[in-house]
Design a protein around this motif. Structure first.
Motif, PDB file in Angstrom:
ATOM      1  N   PHE A 111       0.837  -1.209   0.000  1.00 45.87           N
ATOM      2  CA  PHE A 111       0.000   0.000   0.000  1.00 45.87           C
ATOM      3  C   PHE A 111       0.870   1.256   0.000  1.00 45.87           C
ATOM      4  O   PHE A 111       0.618   2.204  -0.764  1.00 45.87           O
ATOM      5  N   GLU A 112       1.884   1.265   0.851  1.00 41.54           N
ATOM      6  CA  GLU A 112       2.719   2.460   0.973  1.00 41.54           C
ATOM      7  C   GLU A 112       3.530   2.711  -0.289  1.00 41.54           C
ATOM      8  O   GLU A 112       3.786   3.871  -0.647  1.00 41.54           O
ATOM      9  N   GLU A 113       3.920   1.664  -0.988  1.00 47.59           N
ATOM     10  CA  GLU A 113       4.636   1.840  -2.249  1.00 47.59           C
ATOM     11  C   GLU A 113       3.710   2.392  -3.335  1.00 47.59           C
ATOM     12  O   GLU A 113       4.099   3.269  -4.113  1.00 47.59           O
ATOM     13  N   VAL A 114       2.487   1.875  -3.379  1.00 48.90           N
ATOM     14  CA  VAL A 114       1.527   2.354  -4.382  1.00 48.90           C
ATOM     15  C   VAL A 114       1.217   3.833  -4.171  1.00 48.90           C
ATOM     16  O   VAL A 114       1.132   4.616  -5.122  1.00 48.90           O
ATOM     17  N   ILE A 115       1.050   4.223  -2.909  1.00 51.60           N
ATOM     18  CA  ILE A 115       0.687   5.609  -2.593  1.00 51.60           C
ATOM     19  C   ILE A 115       1.738   6.599  -3.075  1.00 51.60           C
ATOM     20  O   ILE A 115       1.421   7.742  -3.412  1.00 51.60           O
ATOM     21  N   THR A 116       2.973   6.166  -3.156  1.00 52.12           N
ATOM     22  CA  THR A 116       4.055   7.060  -3.589  1.00 52.12           C
ATOM     23  C   THR A 116       4.360   6.950  -5.074  1.00 52.12           C
ATOM     24  O   THR A 116       5.315   7.581  -5.549  1.00 52.12           O
ATOM     25  N   MET A 117       3.582   6.185  -5.825  1.00 50.19           N
ATOM     26  CA  MET A 117       3.828   6.045  -7.262  1.00 50.19           C
ATOM     27  C   MET A 117       3.594   7.384  -7.967  1.00 50.19           C
ATOM     28  O   MET A 117       2.523   7.981  -7.819  1.00 50.19           O
ATOM     29  N   PRO A 118       4.576   7.884  -8.716  1.00 49.97           N
ATOM     30  CA  PRO A 118       4.435   9.190  -9.383  1.00 49.97           C
ATOM     31  C   PRO A 118       3.223   9.267 -10.302  1.00 49.97           C
ATOM     32  O   PRO A 118       2.580  10.312 -10.406  1.00 49.97           O
ATOM     33  N   GLU A 119       2.890   8.159 -10.945  1.00 45.58           N
ATOM     34  CA  GLU A 119       1.777   8.183 -11.893  1.00 45.58           C
ATOM     35  C   GLU A 119       0.412   8.303 -11.212  1.00 45.58           C
ATOM     36  O   GLU A 119      -0.606   8.550 -11.884  1.00 45.58           O
ATOM     37  N   LEU A 120       0.375   8.138  -9.888  1.00 43.78           N
ATOM     38  CA  LEU A 120      -0.876   8.292  -9.152  1.00 43.78           C
ATOM     39  C   LEU A 120      -0.893   9.576  -8.322  1.00 43.78           C
ATOM     40  O   LEU A 120      -1.750   9.761  -7.457  1.00 43.78           O
ATOM     41  N   SER A 121       0.059  10.437  -8.613  1.00 44.72           N
ATOM     42  CA  SER A 121       0.140  11.743  -7.960  1.00 44.72           C
ATOM     43  C   SER A 121      -0.537  12.782  -8.858  1.00 44.72           C
ATOM     44  O   SER A 121      -0.528  12.639 -10.086  1.00 44.72           O
ATOM     45  N   PRO A 122      -1.159  13.809  -8.302  1.00 45.98           N
ATOM     46  CA  PRO A 122      -1.189  14.192  -6.881  1.00 45.98           C
ATOM     47  C   PRO A 122      -2.359  13.621  -6.097  1.00 45.98           C
ATOM     48  O   PRO A 122      -2.518  13.927  -4.930  1.00 45.98           O
ATOM     49  N   GLU A 123      -3.185  12.793  -6.730  1.00 42.96           N
ATOM     50  CA  GLU A 123      -4.386  12.312  -6.058  1.00 42.96           C
ATOM     51  C   GLU A 123      -4.082  11.573  -4.758  1.00 42.96           C
ATOM     52  O   GLU A 123      -4.812  11.716  -3.761  1.00 42.96           O
ATOM     53  N   LEU A 124      -3.001  10.768  -4.734  1.00 40.32           N
ATOM     54  CA  LEU A 124      -2.694   9.992  -3.536  1.00 40.32           C
ATOM     55  C   LEU A 124      -1.705  10.680  -2.601  1.00 40.32           C
ATOM     56  O   LEU A 124      -1.394  10.145  -1.539  1.00 40.32           O
ATOM     57  N   THR A 125      -1.239  11.842  -2.977  1.00 40.17           N
ATOM     58  CA  THR A 125      -0.274  12.554  -2.135  1.00 40.17           C
ATOM     59  C   THR A 125      -0.783  12.801  -0.714  1.00 40.17           C
ATOM     60  O   THR A 125      -0.006  12.681   0.250  1.00 40.17           O
ATOM     61  N   PRO A 126      -2.072  13.123  -0.501  1.00 34.27           N
ATOM     62  CA  PRO A 126      -2.544  13.349   0.873  1.00 34.27           C
ATOM     63  C   PRO A 126      -2.436  12.120   1.775  1.00 34.27           C
ATOM     64  O   PRO A 126      -2.541  12.252   3.002  1.00 34.27           O
ATOM     65  N   PHE A 127      -2.201  10.945   1.191  1.00 39.20           N
ATOM     66  CA  PHE A 127      -2.138   9.730   1.989  1.00 39.20           C
ATOM     67  C   PHE A 127      -0.705   9.280   2.261  1.00 39.20           C
ATOM     68  O   PHE A 127      -0.485   8.180   2.769  1.00 39.20           O
ATOM     69  N   CYS A 128       0.231  10.150   1.952  1.00 40.90           N
ATOM     70  CA  CYS A 128       1.633   9.907   2.307  1.00 40.90           C
ATOM     71  C   CYS A 128       1.896  10.455   3.712  1.00 40.90           C
ATOM     72  O   CYS A 128       1.498  11.578   4.029  1.00 40.90           O
ATOM     73  N   ASN A 129       2.547   9.676   4.524  1.00 40.57           N
ATOM     74  CA  ASN A 129       2.941  10.123   5.869  1.00 40.57           C
ATOM     75  C   ASN A 129       1.760  10.656   6.681  1.00 40.57           C
ATOM     76  O   ASN A 129       1.830  11.721   7.287  1.00 40.57           O
ATOM     77  N   THR A 130       0.697   9.890   6.711  1.00 39.83           N
ATOM     78  CA  THR A 130      -0.491  10.295   7.470  1.00 39.83           C
ATOM     79  C   THR A 130      -0.382   9.974   8.956  1.00 39.83           C
ATOM     80  O   THR A 130      -1.093  10.552   9.773  1.00 39.83           O
ATOM     81  N   GLY A 131       0.491   9.041   9.305  1.00 39.02           N
ATOM     82  CA  GLY A 131       0.542   8.545  10.675  1.00 39.02           C
ATOM     83  C   GLY A 131      -0.096   7.181  10.820  1.00 39.02           C
ATOM     84  O   GLY A 131       0.059   6.520  11.857  1.00 39.02           O
ATOM     85  N   LEU A 132      -0.813   6.730   9.783  1.00 36.66           N
ATOM     86  CA  LEU A 132      -1.423   5.392   9.813  1.00 36.66           C
ATOM     87  C   LEU A 132      -0.473   4.318   9.289  1.00 36.66           C
ATOM     88  O   LEU A 132      -0.760   3.120   9.422  1.00 36.66           O
TER      89      LEU A 132
END
Length: 301
Positions: free
Chosen positions: A138-159
Motif C-alpha cells: 500500500f505504501e509503495e503504491v501511494i508514492t507512485m508518481p503516476e498516481l500523484s497528486p491524487e494519492l499525495t494526501p495519503f503519504c505520511n499520514t501517521g497510519l
C-alpha cells in the motif's frame, strides 16, 4: 436590555471562537461588545443551538452598558460518502456476532463439541509477516508518481504500519528464537491484487481507496482488539509497535477520512459505485491474513 435572535447555518459545527467571531461581525446589532459568554448549548438532529450573552454599550444609549442575549444555530456536517455508503457496505458484510445491529451475514454454525482454535506464536508471526508485506505494498503504491497528486494526501499520514511491523517481527524472532517465515500465499495474493489495481492507473483509484480504507481502518478498530488478545495470550501482555500511533489516533483517522471525502466529492456516481463494489474483495484480502489466527492456514507457509 435588548434581545436579538440570530439564525445562522453553516456546513460545519462552529467552535466557541467561531461563534464569537460571527457575533462580533454583526456590528449593526452589536456595535460595542465588551464581554461575551456562552450560557448554554443544546442539539437537535443535526442542528446545534448556542445561547449567548454579551455586554456592550449601545450607540443610541447613554445609560451605560447593556446586555444582549441571543441564540446561534449551526448546522452539523451532512454525513459523507464514508459514513454512509462506504462504511455501510462494509458493515453489511459483518456477521451478526461481529455487529449485532448492522451485520447482515449469518454466523456459520459451529459443532457443539468443537474447541476454539488457540493460535500459537508461530501463527501470530505469520500473520505479522503477511500484514507487513501488504502494508508495504500500500505504501509503495501511494508514492507512485503516476498516481500523484491524487494519492499525495495519503503519504505520511501517521497510519503507516510497515516499519512498525518490521520492528515487531525482529523483536519476536530475536526474543523467542524463531525464524522469520517467508510471506505466505495470503499476503502475496492480496499484495498482488493491490498492485494490479494500481497498474490500471488513476481510473482505478476509487477501487484502490476502498481497499485502503477498509484495510487501514479495520486495524484501528477490530485489529487493536486482536492485538490485545494476542498480547495476553502469547507476549506476556506486551503491546507491539503495530498497535501504537504517534499522536491522537482519532485525529489521525479524522484527517485521513477528510482526505478521502475530498477525493470522493469529485467522483461520479459510477466511480462511487466502483469504490463500494470493491468492498467484498477488500474483506477477502484482509480476512485471508486473519485466518492465521483461527487455524485456517496451518500449511500456508
Amino acid at each position: 436590555m435588548k434581545s436579538h435572535i440570530l439564525l445562522l447555518t453553516a456546513s460545519h459545527v462552529f467552535t466557541t471562537v467561531a461563534i464569537v467571531q460571527i457575533i462580533l461581525s454583526i456590528g449593526e446589532i452589536l456595535p460595542s461588545t465588551q464581554a461575551f459568554s456562552v450560557i448554554s448549548s443544546t442539539s437537535s438532529h443535526r442542528h446545534y443551538y448556542y445561547s449567548f450573552q454579551l455586554q456592550h454599550s449601545a450607540a443610541d444609549s447613554s445609560s451605560g452598558p447593556t446586555a444582549t442575549t441571543g441564540t446561534v444555530e449551526t448546522l452539523a456536517p451532512p454525513a459523507g460518502f464514508i459514513d454512509t455508503e462506504l462504511r455501510g457496505a462494509a458493515m453489511r458484510l459483518h456477521t451478526k456476532s461481529q455487529s449485532p445491529k448492522e451485520g447482515q451475514v449469518q454466523d456459520k454454525p459451529q459443532p457443539a463439541n468443537k474447541e476454539p482454535y488457540v493460535p500459537t506464536l508461530e501463527d501470530y508471526l505469520k500473520f505479522l509477516v503477511d500484514s507487513q508485506h501488504v502494508y508495504q505494498t500500500f505504501e509503495e503504491v501511494i508514492t507512485m508518481p503516476e498516481l500523484s497528486p491524487e494519492l499525495t494526501p495519503f503519504c505520511n499520514t501517521g497510519l503507516e504500519r510497515s516499519e512498525r511491523l518490521k520492528q515487531d517481527i525482529e523483536f519476536i524472532t530475536r526474543e523467542y528464537s524463531l525464524e522469520k517465515p517467508c510471506v505466505g500465499s495470503y499476503g502475496e495474493s492480496y499484495a498482488k491484487a493491490i498492485r494490479n489495481i494500481a497498474s490500471k492507473g488513476k481510473d482505478a483509484l476509487p477501487e484502490f481507496m476502498c481497499h485502503y480504507y477498509n484495510y487501514y481502518f479495520a486495524h484501528t478498530a477490530g485489529g487493536r482488539m486482536i492485538g490485545k488478545q494476542m498480547a495476553a495470550l502469547l507476549l506476556d501482555r506486551k503491546t507491539l509497535e503495530f498497535y501504537k500511533w504517534d499522536g491522537d489516533l482519532n485525529e489521525i483517522k479524522g484527517a485521513v477520512k477528510e482526505s478521502i471525502e475530498q477525493m470522493a466529492q469529485g467522483w461520479s456516481r459510477e466511480q462511487k459505485d466502483m469504490c463500494i463494489g470493491a468492498t467484498m474483495d477488500a474483506f477477502r484480502g484482509g480476512g485471508g491474513i486473519n485466518a492465521y489466527l483461527s487455524g485456517g492456514s496451518s500449511s500456508d507457509h
